[in-house]
Design a protein around this motif. Structure first.
Motif, short mmCIF file in Angstrom:
data_model
loop_
_atom_site.label_atom_id
_atom_site.label_comp_id
_atom_site.label_asym_id
_atom_site.label_seq_id
_atom_site.Cartn_x
_atom_site.Cartn_y
_atom_site.Cartn_z
N LYS A 4 0.84 -1.20 0.00
CA LYS A 4 0.00 0.00 0.00
C LYS A 4 0.87 1.25 0.00
CE LYS A 4 -3.82 1.99 2.50
NZ LYS A 4 -4.68 1.92 3.65
N THR A 5 1.88 1.32 0.79
CA THR A 5 2.74 2.49 0.83
C THR A 5 3.57 2.62 -0.45
OG1 THR A 5 4.40 1.23 2.05
CG2 THR A 5 2.95 2.67 3.31
N LYS A 6 3.94 1.50 -1.01
CA LYS A 6 4.67 1.53 -2.26
C LYS A 6 3.82 2.11 -3.37
CE LYS A 6 7.96 -2.19 -1.51
NZ LYS A 6 8.43 -3.49 -1.95
N LEU A 7 2.56 1.71 -3.41
CA LEU A 7 1.66 2.25 -4.43
C LEU A 7 1.42 3.74 -4.22
CD1 LEU A 7 -0.98 -0.57 -4.86
CD2 LEU A 7 0.72 0.16 -6.51
N LYS A 8 1.27 4.15 -2.96
CA LYS A 8 1.05 5.57 -2.68
C LYS A 8 2.26 6.39 -3.12
CE LYS A 8 -2.15 5.38 1.19
NZ LYS A 8 -2.35 5.70 2.59
N THR A 9 3.44 5.91 -2.81
CA THR A 9 4.62 6.66 -3.22
C THR A 9 4.80 6.61 -4.74
OG1 THR A 9 6.00 4.72 -2.76
CG2 THR A 9 5.91 6.46 -1.08
N PHE A 10 4.42 5.50 -5.33
CA PHE A 10 4.53 5.40 -6.79
C PHE A 10 3.60 6.40 -7.47
CE2 PHE A 10 5.70 3.55 -10.70
CZ PHE A 10 4.57 3.46 -11.47
N PHE A 11 2.38 6.52 -7.00
CA PHE A 11 1.40 7.44 -7.58
C PHE A 11 1.38 8.78 -6.89
CE2 PHE A 11 -0.39 3.30 -8.91
CZ PHE A 11 -0.44 3.53 -10.27
N PHE A 12 2.35 9.08 -6.05
CA PHE A 12 2.46 10.34 -5.32
C PHE A 12 1.25 10.64 -4.44
CE2 PHE A 12 5.05 10.99 -9.17
CZ PHE A 12 6.28 11.14 -8.58
N LEU A 13 0.67 9.63 -3.94
CA LEU A 13 -0.45 9.82 -3.04
C LEU A 13 0.02 9.89 -1.59
CD1 LEU A 13 -3.02 7.36 -4.66
CD2 LEU A 13 -2.91 9.84 -4.90
N ASP A 14 1.24 9.60 -1.42
CA ASP A 14 1.77 9.67 -0.07
C ASP A 14 1.94 11.13 0.31
OD1 ASP A 14 2.79 8.71 2.28
OD2 ASP A 14 4.86 8.68 1.53
N GLU A 15 1.58 11.46 1.51
CA GLU A 15 1.60 12.84 1.95
C GLU A 15 2.92 13.19 2.61
OE1 GLU A 15 -3.14 12.98 2.77
OE2 GLU A 15 -1.81 14.00 4.14
N GLU A 16 3.94 12.55 2.20
CA GLU A 16 5.23 12.89 2.74
C GLU A 16 5.63 14.26 2.20
OE1 GLU A 16 7.02 8.40 2.74
OE2 GLU A 16 8.23 10.03 1.98
#
Length: 146
Positions: A4-16
């Protein structure tokens, strides 16, 4: 890391938050130079050169030594009208001989336009027309058609 975190970072959905995101990105733009087309031989004549070459000089020499000044005008691509009526016949003949050589050298022309009056032209001046022989000899021209 989970999927899940990998996908978020891949699609820039991660709020980092990335600290470098606040800096403005400035791209240097270099001016585009227009390239000149390849040089072609030009068939254009400057109007200034035409105006300079259309000068006519009137000369009435008193001595043979003035013939070199007339030749200098011809070298500078000017037409010259030479009036030899105020000089003796021998010096006049010598001037005409000298000018004939000068005109030949520059590929020009010399023409008699009157009694002891000559027109010397360089190669850039074209003369058209003729002076009738009767007028040149001082005889009256009689036209029988009138």
């Amino acid at each position: 890391m989970s999927i899940k975190t990998k996908l978020k970072t891949f699609f820039f959905l991660d709020e980092e938050y990335d600290e470098n995101e606040d800096e403005e990105y400035v791209e240097e733009v270099q001016p585009v130079r227009q390239q000149k087309p390849p040089a072609k031989p030009q068939n254009v004549v400057s109007l200034q050169s035409v105006q300079k070459s259309s000068k006519v000089v009137l000369v009435e020499p008193r001595t043979y030594s003035e013939a070199t000044e007339i030749a200098d005008h011809l070298k500078n691509r000017r037409a010259v009208v030479v009036n030899l009526q105020r000089i003796d016949n021998e010096q006049g003949r010598q001037i005409v001989d000298f000018l004939s050589g000068a005109v030949y050298t520059i590929s020009g022309e010399i023409q008699k336009v009157g009694d002891k009056i000559f027109l010397c032209t360089p190669d850039n001046v074209e003369v058209s027309g003729n002076i009738t022989e009767a007028l040149m000899n001082g005889k009256e021209f009689q036209d029988t058609r009138w």
